[in-house]
Motif scaffolding. Structure first.
Motif, PDB file in Angstrom:
ATOM      1  N   UNK A  17      50.082  57.257  25.857  1.00 56.54           N
ATOM      2  CA  UNK A  17      49.326  57.123  27.101  1.00 56.54           C
ATOM      3  C   UNK A  17      48.014  56.378  26.850  1.00 56.54           C
ATOM      4  N   UNK A  18      47.327  56.725  25.779  1.00 56.88           N
ATOM      5  CA  UNK A  18      46.086  56.036  25.424  1.00 56.88           C
ATOM      6  C   UNK A  18      46.359  54.560  25.159  1.00 56.88           C
ATOM      7  N   UNK A  19      47.415  54.259  24.425  1.00 55.14           N
ATOM      8  CA  UNK A  19      47.753  52.869  24.134  1.00 55.14           C
ATOM      9  C   UNK A  19      48.040  52.092  25.418  1.00 55.14           C
ATOM     10  N   UNK A  20      48.793  52.703  26.338  1.00 57.09           N
ATOM     11  CA  UNK A  20      49.065  52.039  27.627  1.00 57.09           C
ATOM     12  C   UNK A  20      47.772  51.795  28.396  1.00 57.09           C
ATOM     13  N   UNK A  21      46.869  52.763  28.366  1.00 60.28           N
ATOM     14  CA  UNK A  21      45.595  52.594  29.061  1.00 60.28           C
ATOM     15  C   UNK A  21      44.764  51.476  28.435  1.00 60.28           C
ATOM     16  N   UNK A  22      44.740  51.415  27.112  1.00 61.57           N
ATOM     17  CA  UNK A  22      43.976  50.362  26.439  1.00 61.57           C
ATOM     18  C   UNK A  22      44.541  48.993  26.795  1.00 61.57           C
ATOM     19  N   UNK A  23      45.870  48.852  26.781  1.00 59.61           N
ATOM     20  CA  UNK A  23      46.505  47.571  27.123  1.00 59.61           C
ATOM     21  C   UNK A  23      46.221  47.204  28.577  1.00 59.61           C
ATOM     22  N   UNK A  24      46.373  48.164  29.491  1.00 56.16           N
ATOM     23  CA  UNK A  24      46.100  47.897  30.909  1.00 56.16           C
ATOM     24  C   UNK A  24      44.627  47.566  31.122  1.00 56.16           C
ATOM     25  N   UNK A  25      43.744  48.315  30.460  1.00 54.19           N
ATOM     26  CA  UNK A  25      42.306  48.066  30.564  1.00 54.19           C
ATOM     27  C   UNK A  25      41.982  46.658  30.065  1.00 54.19           C
ATOM     28  N   UNK A  26      42.601  46.261  28.958  1.00 51.92           N
ATOM     29  CA  UNK A  26      42.372  44.921  28.421  1.00 51.92           C
ATOM     30  C   UNK A  26      42.882  43.841  29.375  1.00 51.92           C
ATOM     31  N   UNK A  27      44.033  44.076  30.003  1.00 50.74           N
ATOM     32  CA  UNK A  27      44.571  43.085  30.950  1.00 50.74           C
ATOM     33  C   UNK A  27      43.685  42.960  32.187  1.00 50.74           C
ATOM     34  N   UNK A  28      43.304  44.093  32.755  1.00 48.50           N
ATOM     35  CA  UNK A  28      42.412  44.068  33.926  1.00 48.50           C
ATOM     36  C   UNK A  28      41.074  43.453  33.518  1.00 48.50           C
ATOM     37  N   UNK A  29      40.574  43.881  32.385  1.00 44.98           N
ATOM     38  CA  UNK A  29      39.306  43.341  31.895  1.00 44.98           C
ATOM     39  C   UNK A  29      39.378  41.856  31.592  1.00 44.98           C
ATOM     40  N   UNK A  30      40.529  41.409  31.066  1.00 45.46           N
ATOM     41  CA  UNK A  30      40.696  39.978  30.797  1.00 45.46           C
ATOM     42  C   UNK A  30      40.597  39.155  32.067  1.00 45.46           C
ATOM     43  N   UNK A  31      41.229  39.641  33.129  1.00 44.54           N
ATOM     44  CA  UNK A  31      41.124  38.947  34.420  1.00 44.54           C
ATOM     45  C   UNK A  31      39.676  38.976  34.910  1.00 44.54           C
ATOM     46  N   UNK A  32      39.022  40.118  34.717  1.00 41.97           N
ATOM     47  CA  UNK A  32      37.618  40.220  35.107  1.00 41.97           C
ATOM     48  C   UNK A  32      36.727  39.297  34.298  1.00 41.97           C
ATOM     49  N   UNK A  33      37.023  39.159  33.013  1.00 43.71           N
ATOM     50  CA  UNK A  33      36.252  38.254  32.155  1.00 43.71           C
ATOM     51  C   UNK A  33      36.406  36.811  32.637  1.00 43.71           C
ATOM     52  N   UNK A  34      37.635  36.413  32.944  1.00 37.79           N
ATOM     53  CA  UNK A  34      37.847  35.050  33.445  1.00 37.79           C
ATOM     54  C   UNK A  34      37.048  34.807  34.724  1.00 37.79           C
ATOM     55  N   UNK A  65      28.568  41.178  39.017  1.00 38.64           N
ATOM     56  CA  UNK A  65      28.795  41.959  40.242  1.00 38.64           C
ATOM     57  C   UNK A  65      30.151  41.653  40.855  1.00 38.64           C
ATOM     58  N   UNK A  66      30.517  40.387  40.881  1.00 41.09           N
ATOM     59  CA  UNK A  66      31.820  39.984  41.413  1.00 41.09           C
ATOM     60  C   UNK A  66      32.930  40.588  40.549  1.00 41.09           C
ATOM     61  N   UNK A  67      32.763  40.518  39.237  1.00 41.25           N
ATOM     62  CA  UNK A  67      33.771  41.055  38.319  1.00 41.25           C
ATOM     63  C   UNK A  67      33.892  42.577  38.423  1.00 41.25           C
ATOM     64  N   UNK A  68      32.798  43.282  38.670  1.00 42.66           N
ATOM     65  CA  UNK A  68      32.841  44.744  38.797  1.00 42.66           C
ATOM     66  C   UNK A  68      33.746  45.160  39.947  1.00 42.66           C
ATOM     67  N   UNK A  69      33.603  44.500  41.075  1.00 45.95           N
ATOM     68  CA  UNK A  69      34.440  44.834  42.229  1.00 45.95           C
ATOM     69  C   UNK A  69      35.915  44.596  41.899  1.00 45.95           C
ATOM     70  N   UNK A  70      36.210  43.443  41.315  1.00 48.94           N
ATOM     71  CA  UNK A  70      37.600  43.131  40.945  1.00 48.94           C
ATOM     72  C   UNK A  70      38.134  44.122  39.911  1.00 48.94           C
ATOM     73  N   UNK A  71      37.315  44.493  38.945  1.00 50.88           N
ATOM     74  CA  UNK A  71      37.751  45.428  37.904  1.00 50.88           C
ATOM     75  C   UNK A  71      37.967  46.834  38.449  1.00 50.88           C
ATOM     76  N   UNK A  72      37.152  47.266  39.410  1.00 52.46           N
ATOM     77  CA  UNK A  72      37.369  48.594  39.995  1.00 52.46           C
ATOM     78  C   UNK A  72      38.738  48.638  40.666  1.00 52.46           C
ATOM     79  N   UNK A  73      39.031  47.620  41.438  1.00 57.78           N
ATOM     80  CA  UNK A  73      40.333  47.574  42.115  1.00 57.78           C
ATOM     81  C   UNK A  73      41.461  47.591  41.078  1.00 57.78           C
ATOM     82  N   UNK A  74      41.356  46.760  40.052  1.00 61.55           N
ATOM     83  CA  UNK A  74      42.391  46.698  39.015  1.00 61.55           C
ATOM     84  C   UNK A  74      42.525  47.980  38.224  1.00 61.55           C
ATOM     85  N   UNK A  75      41.416  48.551  37.810  1.00 62.13           N
ATOM     86  CA  UNK A  75      41.485  49.782  37.022  1.00 62.13           C
ATOM     87  C   UNK A  75      41.943  50.968  37.862  1.00 62.13           C
TER      88      UNK A  75
END
Length: 164
Positions: A17-34, A65-75
């Motif tokens: 479960x932790x591994x899945x969360x880390x991978x999902x967090x990284x994917x959502x975060x990657x989109x937020x980083x872009x 600020x823009x990335x925070x909104x997108x990341x909240x939705x994704x996470x």
């Protein structure tokens, strides 16, 4: 003596479960980083260049600020879907608080590099804000989201049922 856990149970399940969360967090975060890097560079290349007083910091604040909104939705919908809470407004506020603290880490890295160390090129600004700052801020955010915003005690306080 340590109890033996059956395959798929206990500790192994928690690690998966932790591994899945880390991978999902990284994917959502990657989109937020872009999104963050794209908005940051668009702003610093146009209206908030280094020639504008505080330009890089204002650009980073806006892009973050823009990335925070997108990341909240994704996470909320992907990473922590099973732990999201019924009170979405409170969850969003707590998410924003954690995100802002994490973002302050990136801003601090940018401010230190740009103003204290006088590394003022666009490359230096990007490395300090979007590599060093985002990595340090992301590590802080993951731990804080997992333990505070979407932590088990938060869910239990709402009656133990996550929104599906």
């Amino acid at each position: 003596m340590m109890p033996v856990t059956a395959p798929g149970g206990g500790r192994a399940r928690d690690l998966r479960r932790l591994a899945r969360q880390v991978v999902a967090f990284a994917a959502v975060g990657g989109a937020g980083v872009l999104l963050d890097v794209g908005v940051f560079n668009l702003l610093t290349a146009t209206v908030l260049s280094a020639h504008v007083a505080g330009g890089p910091l204002l650009a980073k604040t806006t892009s973050t600020s823009v990335a925070i909104v997108a990341n909240w939705i994704g996470n909320r919908t992907v990473t922590f879907r099973a732990q999201r809470r019924r009170d979405a407004l409170r969850e969003a506020i707590e998410f924003a608080i954690v995100s802002l603290v994490g973002s302050a880490i990136a801003l601090g890295c940018l401010g230190l590099s740009h103003y204290a160390l006088h590394l003022t090129s666009r490359l230096a600004d990007n490395v300090s804000a979007n590599v060093v700052g985002l990595l340090l801020g992301s590590a802080f955010r993951f731990v804080a989201y997992r333990t505070w915003v979407y932590g088990p005690r938060r869910l239990a306080a709402e009656g133990g049922a996550a929104v599906q």
